[in-house]
Enzyme design. Structure first.
Site, PDB file in Angstrom:
ATOM      1  CG  HIS A 387      -2.003  -0.976   1.186  1.00  0.00           C
ATOM      2  ND1 HIS A 387      -3.235  -0.750   0.625  1.00  0.00           N
ATOM      3  CD2 HIS A 387      -2.034  -2.253   1.629  1.00  0.00           C
ATOM      4  CE1 HIS A 387      -3.982  -1.825   0.738  1.00  0.00           C
ATOM      5  NE2 HIS A 387      -3.267  -2.765   1.342  1.00  0.00           N
ATOM      6  CE  LYS A 575      -6.481  13.747   0.734  1.00  0.00           C
ATOM      7  NZ  LYS A 575      -6.663  12.562   0.001  1.00  0.00           N
ATOM      8  NE  ARG A 576      -3.565   9.806  10.291  1.00  0.00           N
ATOM      9  CZ  ARG A 576      -3.015   8.849  11.049  1.00  0.00           C
ATOM     10  NH1 ARG A 576      -3.458   7.608  10.970  1.00  0.00           N
ATOM     11  NH2 ARG A 576      -2.054   9.108  11.897  1.00  0.00           N
ATOM     12  CE  LYS A 581      -2.188  10.722   3.346  1.00  0.00           C
ATOM     13  NZ  LYS A 581      -2.914   9.857   2.406  1.00  0.00           N
ATOM     14  CB  THR A 683      -9.998   4.832  -0.957  1.00  0.00           C
ATOM     15  OG1 THR A 683      -9.464   5.193   0.318  1.00  0.00           O
ATOM     16  CG2 THR A 683      -9.353   3.566  -1.448  1.00  0.00           C
ATOM     17  CE  LYS A 687     -13.795   5.791   1.069  1.00  0.00           C
ATOM     18  NZ  LYS A 687     -12.867   5.895   2.205  1.00  0.00           N
TER      19      LYS A 687
END
Ligand code: F58
Length: 868
Positions: A387, A575-576, A581, A683, A687
């Site tokens: 992952h 998100k985290r 990110k 992911t 969504k």
């Protein structure tokens, strides 16, 4: 009445009955409803409350009402659960076990009612009793069994496995406490214990009779009398007790199992001194030490003890899980030689990689198979998903620690390593450098990803780009050695939770437009494309979005006291919190927008609400400071009257599945902006897309495939490509100071990190400033800033033209079918586990079932050492 009573007198669901009058909501209607009427439900529920609490419905608390409702739903699903197990036993269907250190399930009441086809009946029944299902659903705590993307993915897969009628089960840990509960105090993240089990968890069933023992420490004596035997002595034993959670398939009568393991001590065997005394005290202390094993997810591993605890936890899950699989296998099957034809074990990231040596141990030491037989069975049984390519997340263990905690497994891993290295030597004679890079044990560390690649017949990445990077970069040498193992399975999410449940108004609109089949056949969402320019459809879509924004705004007002403009663009990055990110890029862009508004208060921009959410790891200081940065910006912007509420910034605390279910349906713009090459898939991006948000994103992970699916007019991309990022890392040539000097607006915001722009911050954000300039801007935030800003301008332009915008939103929904986890799981089932996905309604004949779960006879012998 369609209701049936089973022998125990408990109510049960009668599957296969066509929708009856009790089904109130067309969007929720599937191929079969529960067969339970509103009247029946009311009666069962009243009885349940009275039996559980010895009191009337009117006098019990909301928690009691919720617990009684869960207990009733559990009753309803008992029979299909039992039947599913029975069916698997009778047909001898090959079973898949998905081992994962986390399952981020989200609340279960809504999803179980929905999948059982009981949602509307329950809603109506409760309403006739003066109760509100939504309120009771909110009583449920989010189970604290996961932390992020890979855990939520595992939960989506459970839903798809059951809904596709696949004999697939989860194997995980029953943590006493969740990761942590995030609270924001004075703008900072504070971590509180996530005591999610405090009020009990009524979904699982404790199975003490199926407990197994897991052994740690001690030493291994080698006994040789013709055949070498390994005797493990002086070990400590921990009792692993399973708790089974039903996993309900979507209206197909299937109920699979998620088995969660809890660590317990057998205190009844510890002798106490008379009248208690110190021995009893010791016994209690001992039990606390044992229970620590399943106390929390990812215990802090900065110390030796912490590392040992993590390793023990991983072994605990793996050993308990495998023992229970083998026990069950023996009850129903013959010799373990047939094991790979009956069982597939999937390893979700490296945490359960010990499955490989543990299965070998059982086959060698307990079943007395030869090494060749045992190895062959193991490799054919196991498959692995990677992952991440982040080096810090690719687990390795110090050899000494491993030897001390797991002495027998250590010997087995050493043997695997030795045989593997020998085969490498045959392929690459004399190439010691390569062999040491590929070895499982090197420089006194055990490389879990290497062990996974060697011990599994399949290794997959989670999006096309990610798999390419694995194959051509991170795992290139392994791929050169055994190319057939490597494959891609792009992630997916379940449309049942992520549209039907969290966005019922959209689900209704879709069903009204194209019929209800999309819930099970998400590729049919493509039919929406025809309606995307239709004014009436667009009007409804707008209404649905507005309704969801109002719901989110209400939550934000109640929880944070901030008023949101529901007519503004809701732009979310949830998100985290992680440097790659790039929440910082988002922040710098908002700062620049704010500066422009300050310079020109009449600036014609669309009003924006920027929404953030996410947890930072406890020891990840710069990420924690990013949260403070976002909140400092929010303070400044939200309280500045001069910008006339043109922009608002909110950080929603304690982001979890339930909060995601509120934010995603209300979002217009989905921020997916990692440095290209870093986000394996994502992911959240899927969504948001399913809920009609438009992505602004880099060409990374699954964003690339989203772009392919929706077409370039329906997504806004910017920034460096993965190839460009990797070329900079290889060849250098990026100087953030140059970008800083050349772009005045950018220079202004970077300086504002440290020049008093945030009045109370002092030097708090110097770490951010330094990382962007003095430390070389590893994540290319400055480099991508200009194109990010330009992308936002395009986005605003498109939003202004509402019909164009709504067409983009519709296109995103219409093309989201391929990102359903049903699609992903069908691929896993056929390509990796060699079982055929098929919905197996309970009316299916035995022949159909056999056909659907038939084992492919020609299971490929995997490549790689030693039996190519
Ligand atoms: C995530 N990984 C990926 N790891 O980051 C994301 O791109 C992908 O969509 C998702 O997996 C599902 O494939 C992820 O969640 C972790 O949380 C690790 C847990 C152990 C510590 C290091 C992070």
């Amino acid at each position: 009445m369609d209701m049936e009573r089973n022998l125990s007198g408990r109510p049960s669901i009668k599957p296969g009955v066509k929708p009856g009058t009790a089904v109130l909501d067309a969007a929720q209607a599937g191929p079969a409803d529960s067969g339970i009427t509103v009247e029946q439900f009311k009666q069962d529920y009243r009885n349940k409350v009275e039996r559980m609490y010895g009191d009337g419905l009117e006098r019990v608390s909301d928690l009691d009402k919720y617990n009684a409702l869960v207990s009733l739903v559990r009753d309803y699903l008992a029979e299909p659960w039992l039947n599913t197990k029975e069916k698997y036993r009778r047909t001898g269907a090959k079973q898949v076990y998905y081992f994962s250190i986390e399952f981020l399930l989200g609340r279960l009441l809504g999803s179980n009612l929905y999948n059982l086809g009981l949602n509307e009946v329950c809603q109506q029944a409760l309403s006739e009793l003066g109760l509100d299902l939504r309120t009771l659903r909110q009583v449920e705590e989010d189970p604290g069994l996961g932390n992020g993307g890979l855990g939520r993915l595992a939960a989506c897969y459970l839903d798809s496995m059951a809904s596709l009628g696949l004999p697939g089960h989860g194997m995980g840990m029953r943590y006493r406490y969740g990761l942590f509960e995030q609270r924001i105090v004075d703008g900072y993240q504070r971590e509180y214990a996530d005591d999610w089990l405090m009020d009990g968890f009524y979904w699982d069933v404790r199975k003490p009779a199926e407990a197994v023992e897991v052994r740690f420490g001690g030493n291994v004596r080698i006994k040789s009398n013709g055949k070498t035997q390994y005797i493990h002595e002086g070990y400590e034993t921990v009792l692993a007790v399973p708790y089974d959670v039903p996993v309900v398939g979507y209206r197909n009568g299937m109920v699979n199992t998620l088995r969660l393991w809890s660590a317990e001590a057998r205190l009844s065997e510890v002798v106490c001194a008379p009248q208690g005394g110190s021995d009893c005290q010791k016994a209690v202390e001992y039990s606390q030490t044992v229970e620590e094993l399943s106390n929390i997810l990812y215990p802090d591993d900065s110390t030796y003890e912490g590392k040992a605890l993590r390793l023990k936890q991983q072994y605990f899950l793996v050993s308990a899980g495998l023992q229970s699989i083998i026990r069950n296998y023996r009850e129903n099957n013959g010799h373990l030689r047939e094991f790979p034809h009956k069982i597939a074990i999937h390893i979700n990231d490296t945490h359960p990689v010990l499955c490989i040596p543990e299965l070998l141990r059982i086959l060698l030491d307990e079943e007395q198979l030869t090494w060749e037989e045992a190895w062959n069975i193991t490799v054919q049984t196991m498959s692995y998903t990677n992952h991440t390519i982040l080096p810090e997340a690719l687990e390795t263990w110090p050899e000494d620690l491993f030897r001390t905690v797991l002495p027998r497994l250590y010997l087995i891993v050493r043997d695997i390593n030795e045989y593997y290295c020998r085969s490498l030597w045959e392929a690459y004679p004399g190439d010691w450098d390569r062999i040491s890079r590929m070895a499982i044990i090197s420089y006194n560390r055990i490389h879990m990803a290497h062990l996974a690649i060697v011990g599994c017949h399949s290794v997959n990445g989670v999006a096309e780009l990610h798999t390419d990077i694995l194959k051509n970069k991170i795992m290139k040498e392994f791929c050169d050695f055994s190319p057939a193992k490597f494959n891609n399975k792009t992630n997916g999410v379940t449309q049942r939770r992520w549209v039907s449940l969290c966005n019922p108004a959209l689900a209704q609109l879709i069903t009204d437009t194209i019929g209800p089949r999309w819930v099970e056949h998400p590729q049919e969402l493509a039919q929406l494309e025809r309606h995307s320019a239709d004014t009436a459809f667009q009007h409804h879509l707008l209404k649905v979005k507005l309704q969801n924004k109002v719901a989110l705004a209400k939550y934000v007002k109640e929880k944070h006291g901030i008023t949101l403009d529901v007519n503004s663009i809701f732009d979310s990055q949830v998100k985290r919190i992680h440097a790659y990110k790039r929440q910082t890029l988002n922040v710098l862009h908002i700062m620049a927008l704010y500066n422009r508004l300050k310079e020109n208060p009449l600036l014609d921009i669309e009003p924006h609400t920027f929404i953030f959410g996410g947890k930072a790891a406890v020891n990840y200081h710069i990420a924690k400071n990013t949260i403070k940065l976002i909140n400092s910006l929010a303070d400044l912007v939200n309280n500045d009257k001069s910008i006339r509420d043109k922009i608002k910034v909110v950080f929603l605390e304690n982001y979890n599945v339930s909060l995601a279910e509120l934010i995603i349906p209300a979002t217009d713009v989905s921020e997916q902006i990692p440095t290209a090459s870093y986000e394996a898939s994502g992911t959240g991006n899927m969504k948001f897309m399913m809920n009609g948000a438009v992505t602004i994103g880099t060409l990374d992970g699954a964003n690339i495939e989203i772009k392919q699916a929706v077409g370039e007019d329906n997504i806004i991309v910017f920034g460096l490509t993965a190839e460009e990022v990797l070329a900079y890392y290889r060849g250098g040539g990026y100087n953030p100071w140059e970008v800083y000097q050349d772009n005045e607006r950018l220079r202004q915001v970077v300086d504002q990190l440290i020049n008093g722009f945030f009045p109370a911050a002092g030097d708090l954000f110097r770490g951010h400033f330094d990382s962007l300039l003095h430390q070389g801007d590893h994540f290319f935030v400055l480099k991508d800033f200009a194109s990010y800003e330009a992308a936002h301008q395009v986005l605003d332009e498109r939003y202004k033209d509402r019909p164009v915008w709504l067409k983009m939103c519709s296109a995103n929904i219409a093309h989201s079918g391929r990102f359903s986890s049903d699609r992903t799981f069908a691929e896993y089932a056929t390509d990796i586990w060699h079982i055929r996905p098929d919905t197996l309604p309970f009316s299916a004949s035995e022949k159909q079932i056999r056909e659907a779960v038939k084992v492919k006879k020609n299971v490929r012998i995997p490549e790689g050492y030693p039996y190519q």
